[in-house]
Design a protein around this motif. Structure first.
Motif, PDB file in Angstrom:
ATOM      1  N   GLU A  77      15.829  31.501   0.223  1.00 53.50           N
ATOM      2  CA  GLU A  77      14.808  31.217  -0.784  1.00 53.50           C
ATOM      3  C   GLU A  77      14.333  29.774  -0.702  1.00 53.50           C
ATOM      4  O   GLU A  77      13.202  29.464  -1.074  1.00 53.50           O
ATOM      5  N   THR A  78      15.193  28.896  -0.205  1.00 56.38           N
ATOM      6  CA  THR A  78      14.859  27.472  -0.195  1.00 56.38           C
ATOM      7  C   THR A  78      15.058  26.788   1.148  1.00 56.38           C
ATOM      8  O   THR A  78      14.688  25.627   1.312  1.00 56.38           O
ATOM      9  N   SER A  79      15.647  27.477   2.125  1.00 53.47           N
ATOM     10  CA  SER A  79      15.989  26.829   3.387  1.00 53.47           C
ATOM     11  C   SER A  79      15.644  27.707   4.585  1.00 53.47           C
ATOM     12  O   SER A  79      15.771  28.931   4.533  1.00 53.47           O
ATOM     13  N   LEU A  80      15.217  27.044   5.658  1.00 50.47           N
ATOM     14  CA  LEU A  80      14.938  27.730   6.915  1.00 50.47           C
ATOM     15  C   LEU A  80      15.993  27.408   7.968  1.00 50.47           C
ATOM     16  O   LEU A  80      15.802  27.676   9.159  1.00 50.47           O
ATOM     17  N   ALA A  81      17.121  26.839   7.532  1.00 51.69           N
ATOM     18  CA  ALA A  81      18.194  26.497   8.464  1.00 51.69           C
ATOM     19  C   ALA A  81      18.701  27.757   9.171  1.00 51.69           C
ATOM     20  O   ALA A  81      18.766  28.838   8.565  1.00 51.69           O
ATOM     21  N   PRO A  82      19.049  27.664  10.440  1.00 50.36           N
ATOM     22  CA  PRO A  82      19.580  28.834  11.158  1.00 50.36           C
ATOM     23  C   PRO A  82      20.827  29.384  10.477  1.00 50.36           C
ATOM     24  O   PRO A  82      21.681  28.623  10.025  1.00 50.36           O
ATOM     25  N   ILE A  83      20.923  30.706  10.413  1.00 43.46           N
ATOM     26  CA  ILE A  83      22.072  31.370   9.783  1.00 43.46           C
ATOM     27  C   ILE A  83      22.678  32.367  10.765  1.00 43.46           C
ATOM     28  O   ILE A  83      21.971  33.227  11.308  1.00 43.46           O
ATOM     29  N   LEU A  84      23.981  32.255  10.967  1.00 43.15           N
ATOM     30  CA  LEU A  84      24.729  33.158  11.831  1.00 43.15           C
ATOM     31  C   LEU A  84      25.755  33.882  10.967  1.00 43.15           C
ATOM     32  O   LEU A  84      26.565  33.242  10.298  1.00 43.15           O
ATOM     33  N   MET A  85      25.693  35.213  10.952  1.00 40.36           N
ATOM     34  CA  MET A  85      26.611  36.002  10.141  1.00 40.36           C
ATOM     35  C   MET A  85      27.834  36.415  10.961  1.00 40.36           C
ATOM     36  O   MET A  85      27.737  36.631  12.167  1.00 40.36           O
ATOM     37  N   MET A  86      28.977  36.547  10.279  1.00 38.37           N
ATOM     38  CA  MET A  86      30.194  37.052  10.907  1.00 38.37           C
ATOM     39  C   MET A  86      30.574  38.361  10.223  1.00 38.37           C
ATOM     40  O   MET A  86      30.739  38.402   9.002  1.00 38.37           O
ATOM     41  N   SER A  87      30.690  39.420  11.007  1.00 34.29           N
ATOM     42  CA  SER A  87      31.045  40.731  10.470  1.00 34.29           C
ATOM     43  C   SER A  87      32.396  41.152  11.023  1.00 34.29           C
ATOM     44  O   SER A  87      32.636  41.074  12.227  1.00 34.29           O
TER      45      SER A  87
END
Length: 230
Positions: A77-87
């Motif tokens: 909602e407020t950031s475009l920083a890269p996000i990597l999910m761990m499943s």
């Protein structure tokens, strides 16, 4: 044995509730020269993310208080920083939900350090597009304008906020207008996958991109891939 050191410290926010995994991943990344901040639950992670200063977020899917999917959605909602999910399982539901929420990529636990670092480096490259990714001047497709030098996108004169991967994907389409690009080509050119990666990351990123630039701007060519309409 010491790991490869990045020239400049990269700041990673790791949100993981399992203390053993959290410490192991943090130590592994620190050996590669990353500066790691950690949180053990989603709400703390959200607070830390809002403080800013992180180059990349590494989020576990299963978190107490606020799960990783919800955290990812809040961050976006407020950031475009890269996000990597761990499943933990690599379940389709986990993967699809994370990518729909705005994640750029995912890894399956237990996480192989070499794979994790490769994915992080790939995400960081996408967050800072290389000069060759840009051209001279702007490209216009209907009400969509792409400034390849300033790396800015507008639709009907209004700025469009794109996450790094979304911008990379749009630039790839814009460089090949009217040409069908298959998923493997997009994985190689946008996600830097030199192997047969999960094509779901392409499909979900295209879906998010369509919501921002217009659902009819990117056409699906069944059995082949996608193309940007001229």
């Amino acid at each position: 044995m010491s790991g490869f050191r990045e020239e400049a410290p990269v700041r990673v926010l790791l949100v993981e509730d399992d203390e053993v995994i959290r410490k192991a991943v943090a130590m592994a990344l620190e050996r590669y020269g990353y500066r790691v901040s950690t949180a053990q639950d989603g709400l703390t992670g959200l607070e830390m993310s809002r403080e800013g200063g992180h180059d990349l977020l590494l989020l576990d899917v299963m978190l107490p208080g606020l799960d990783g999917i919800g955290l990812c959605r809040k961050v976006r909602e407020t950031s475009l920083a890269p996000i990597l999910m761990m499943s933990a399982r690599g379940d389709s539901l986990d993967v699809v939900s994370g990518l729909e929420a705005g994640a750029d990529d995912y890894v399956v636990k237990p996480v192989d350090t070499a794979v994790l670092v490769a994915r992080i480096r790939s995400l960081l490259r996408r967050a800072a597009p290389a000069p060759e990714s840009a051209g001279t001047g702007a490209l216009v497709f209907g009400d969509l304008s792409i400034d390849r030098d300033g790396l800015e996108v507008t639709r009907a004169g209004q700025p469009v906020a794109l996450a790094p991967t979304e911008l990379r994907l749009l630039l790839e389409f814009a460089a090949n207008p009217g040409i069908v690009l298959d998923r493997q080509t997009l994985l190689t050119n946008v996600w830097d996958y030199g192997w047969n990666g999960d094509s779901r990351v392409v499909d979900l990123c295209v879906q998010r991109l369509r919501k921002k630039i217009g659902a009819d701007r990117i056409e699906t060519v069944r059995g082949f891939g996608y193309k940007l309409r001229r």
